[in-house]
Structure formats: structure tokens, C-alpha cells
Design an enzyme around this catalytic site. Sequence first.
Site, PDB file in Angstrom:
ATOM      1  N   ASP A 169       0.820  -1.218   0.000  1.00 14.05           N
ATOM      2  CA  ASP A 169       0.000   0.000   0.000  1.00 14.05           C
ATOM      3  C   ASP A 169       0.853   1.267   0.000  1.00 14.05           C
ATOM      4  O   ASP A 169       0.645   2.176  -0.797  1.00 14.05           O
ATOM      5  CB  ASP A 169      -0.908   0.048   1.239  1.00 14.05           C
ATOM      6  CG  ASP A 169      -1.927  -1.083   1.253  1.00 14.05           C
ATOM      7  OD1 ASP A 169      -2.176  -1.680   0.195  1.00 14.05           O
ATOM      8  OD2 ASP A 169      -2.463  -1.355   2.345  1.00 14.05           O
ATOM      9  N   ARG A 220       0.396   4.985  16.926  1.00 14.67           N
ATOM     10  CA  ARG A 220       0.024   5.976  15.903  1.00 14.67           C
ATOM     11  C   ARG A 220       0.397   7.416  16.250  1.00 14.67           C
ATOM     12  O   ARG A 220       0.947   8.126  15.410  1.00 14.67           O
ATOM     13  CB  ARG A 220      -1.465   5.881  15.565  1.00 14.67           C
ATOM     14  CG  ARG A 220      -1.919   4.520  15.036  1.00 14.67           C
ATOM     15  CD  ARG A 220      -0.993   3.978  13.998  1.00 14.67           C
ATOM     16  NE  ARG A 220      -1.502   2.782  13.336  1.00 14.67           N
ATOM     17  CZ  ARG A 220      -0.784   2.011  12.529  1.00 14.67           C
ATOM     18  NH1 ARG A 220       0.472   2.306  12.291  1.00 14.67           N
ATOM     19  NH2 ARG A 220      -1.312   0.949  11.971  1.00 14.67           N
ATOM     20  N   ASP A 222      -7.249   3.702  12.764  1.00 15.80           N
ATOM     21  CA  ASP A 222      -5.915   4.276  12.621  1.00 15.80           C
ATOM     22  C   ASP A 222      -5.906   5.601  11.857  1.00 15.80           C
ATOM     23  O   ASP A 222      -5.150   6.508  12.177  1.00 15.80           O
ATOM     24  CB  ASP A 222      -4.969   3.263  11.977  1.00 15.80           C
ATOM     25  CG  ASP A 222      -4.615   2.142  12.950  1.00 15.80           C
ATOM     26  OD1 ASP A 222      -4.525   2.435  14.163  1.00 15.80           O
ATOM     27  OD2 ASP A 222      -4.441   1.003  12.509  1.00 15.80           O
ATOM     28  N   SER A 273      -4.451  -9.015   8.097  1.00 16.51           N
ATOM     29  CA  SER A 273      -3.874  -7.690   8.217  1.00 16.51           C
ATOM     30  C   SER A 273      -3.240  -7.608   9.603  1.00 16.51           C
ATOM     31  O   SER A 273      -3.934  -7.742  10.610  1.00 16.51           O
ATOM     32  CB  SER A 273      -4.970  -6.642   8.043  1.00 16.51           C
ATOM     33  OG  SER A 273      -4.506  -5.411   8.522  1.00 16.51           O
TER      34      SER A 273
HETATM   35  N1  ARG Z   1      -8.294  -2.832  16.236  1.00 16.07           N
HETATM   36  C1  ARG Z   1      -7.009  -2.380  16.645  1.00 16.07           C
HETATM   37  C2  ARG Z   1      -7.007  -0.902  16.877  1.00 16.07           C
HETATM   38  O1  ARG Z   1      -7.883  -0.230  16.404  1.00 16.07           O
HETATM   39  C3  ARG Z   1      -5.919  -2.816  15.741  1.00 16.07           C
HETATM   40  C4  ARG Z   1      -5.887  -2.284  14.359  1.00 16.07           C
HETATM   41  C5  ARG Z   1      -4.670  -2.818  13.737  1.00 16.07           C
HETATM   42  N2  ARG Z   1      -4.562  -2.717  12.341  1.00 16.07           N
HETATM   43  C6  ARG Z   1      -4.265  -3.799  11.568  1.00 16.07           C
HETATM   44  N3  ARG Z   1      -3.914  -3.573  10.346  1.00 16.07           N
HETATM   45  N4  ARG Z   1      -4.338  -5.020  11.991  1.00 16.07           N
HETATM   46  O2  ARG Z   1      -6.148  -0.399  17.555  1.00 16.07           O
END
Ligand code: ARG
Length: 402
Positions: A14, A94, A123, A174
Site C-alpha cells: 500500500d 500511531r 488508525d 492484516s
Molecule cells: N483494532 C485495533 C485498533 O484499532 C488494531 C488495528 C490494527 N490494524 C491492523 N492492520 N491489523 O487499535
Amino acid sequence: MTDTIVLAYSGGLDTSVAIRWLQERYGADVATLTMDLGGAVDLEAARRRALEIGAVRADVVDAREEFVREYVWPALRAGALYEGVYPLATALGRPLIAERLVRIAQEEGAFAIAHGCTGKGNDQVRFDVSAAALAPSVKVVAPAREWGMTRDDEIAYAKERGVPIDLNKRSSYSVDENLWGRSIEAGDLEDPWAEPPEEAFGWTVSADAAPDAPRCVEIRFAQGVPVALDGQEMDGPALIETLNAAAGEHGVGRIDHVENRLVGIKSREVYEAPAAVTLHLARRALEQMCLAKEQARFKERLAQEYADLVYNGLWFTAHRRDLDAYVDSVTRRVSGTVRVRLHKGAATVTGRESAESLYRHDLATYDAGDAFDHQASAGFIKVFGLPARTQAQAQGGEAQRR
Ligand code: ARG
């Protein structure tokens, strides 16, 4: 002068496509930032690839120490577990990445930062809101939110433009990982009834496959922060890495959760966070001994607020600073050692000791040396029970109410 965009670059499909897409769409120079927060990133390979694709500047940063000190430890001390279970690994990473993006943007006089998040997750919110809070005039571009390409479209796009991509590494999930945990979603995990297959996990063994012999670890805390493991002082990243390995080997730290995303979606999320799970357990056990009842109870309520705030991308806010001030104050005497037993997928506290302990043997004991004033209880209970007695006398006893 060309305009510049600073892109958070993982080295994956990506964000590799995003470098070229940003150049074409905005006629901009692209600078990239790749951060090591303790996940599986090859910083040098990412730098090389970014430059090869055409980035004008490619920063790589090992930020593990800062991540633990400034983000992970504060969240641990606060007791922050989203919906009671998720230690927030991804959510804590993040704002740190956003902060660095903004810093480079300011150095470069860039008009925007960019990230690879899609339009349906948390995110994107965390990046966008963090950037807004730090530098409201910097624009945030999220190519994957705008371009409407499928994975196959992206591959075709990369091939047409000679963007080097590595298609072997791709799993059906993912995954986002850093020191504090591994977040796994998508693929067959999207069926909340389906048991997560073993191949989803990378840091932990199943409880069945864990060793028969338990392992005990002793974690020492100073003012709510873990400082030593089994008597050995360690810096934050080393302590977390060591504990991730030790607890993961015993199958501790798997979390399977249907989660409320900020954007309104319920999603099935699987996490591995062996160190985080063990440390939260140990921290809580120590607090139970070092804090007065009211402090411990109020802190639990604050923990939920803190977790929501982190999850919702509100790290860079005055509210967080205020909550941190309380956490600093309430944890100033949370120092001592907790013993945790790791066995077949379970972490269990089996002992705790602290120079700040409020536990008094002479008050608790049923044996000789009892210092508690038994006679005083009668008068206490008379007053404590007064409202119940008064109500029963005036309105009839609870028993008569059937
Ligand atoms: N659900 C979790 C959060 O919002 C993890 C998101 C992680 N992203 C991923 N690409 N697996 O913090």
C-alpha cells in the site's frame, strides 16, 4: 519550490504504491518515514526501497525506547485496556508516528503528511487527529482512503510504473505489530464464531502446545513502571521483549475480542500481547496492595477513560495531560515486586511484596498477635447498619417484601 508530502512508510504494498500515487496526484516530492516500534520492520530495506521508488528523503527511526517511555508506560500505569481487554498496542503507536511525520513536515516546509490507512478503521482517526492537534495547518492525505483501488488494482498500478513490490510476504491477515502487541484482523477471523487458526498467531503458542512445567517471573515496579525482571534491571524495550518471549512460550497473551471501533463498526479482533497482559495483571495486583480502596476504585474508572481516549486518537490533548497528572500522583507509591506464574495459557499472580504495602499482617491475622480491635466492630456495625435498620423499622423489613 516543489511541494513536499511526508509519508508514513512501512515498505509494504500500500505505502509503496502510495509514494508514486502521491507524486502523480499532487505533483509533490515525497519524503518517507519508517519507524521501528519493535515490529518486524527492516529499516534499511525500507529506506532503500523508498529511495528506489523515488522518495526525495527517506528517514528511518528506531523509536522503541521513546515508544515505551512516553507511550507504553503511561498507558500501563493508567491501567488502560480498551473494553477491558485490549492493551492498545496499535493505538499507542500511531500518535508517535504522527508526531514524527509532523516534525519532518515542519523541517521540510511540507504542506502535507500522508499515511496508508483505509477509510474504515481507527488508525486513520489517530493519525488525522494527532496531526490536527500538533500542527493544524498541515494537511493529511490518506491515499488508500481516496484511490478506491483493490489489492489487484494496486499490484497492476505498481507493475505499470515499475514500483518494486514484494508479494511473497503477504499473509491472509492484516497485521500490525510493535513491542506492546500484535494486532491481527481480516481473512477468516471475520467470522466471529470461527476459532482463530493457529497460523494467525506469531508470538504465542497454543495453551495445548505450551510446556507442562510452569514458569514463574518476578516483576519489580517503581512508581507503577516495571524496572526489573527476575531481579535483573532492564530498560523498557528489553523488559518487554524478554517478557513477550517468556509469556508467549507459555501461551499467555492471546486476546479474542469483538470490538467497537470509533467509526461505528463492530469488528472481530485478535491480539497477541504476552508482556502487556502479564504486566497489567502484575500492576493491578501491586496496586491492590499499595493503594487505599478509594484510590484503587477511582483509578479503575479513570483507566477506562484513558483507554477510550487512546483508542479514539486523542493522545495529544489537554485531557490526556490532566489524566496523566492524576496517574502520576496515584502511582507514586506503587513500588514493589509481583510474582506471576505462566502456565498453559494462563498468567496467575502468586505473590506480591512492597515497602509501601498497606497490608498489615497484625490486622489481617486470625492467629496470635492479632492487633485488630474486635470490640470496636460492634459499634461500627451499629452505625454502618443504621440506615438499613431505620428503613426496616419504618417501611417493613426486606424479608417481608418477599
Ligand atoms: N483494532 C485495533 C485498533 O484499532 C488494531 C488495528 C490494527 N490494524 C491492523 N492492520 N491489523 O487499535
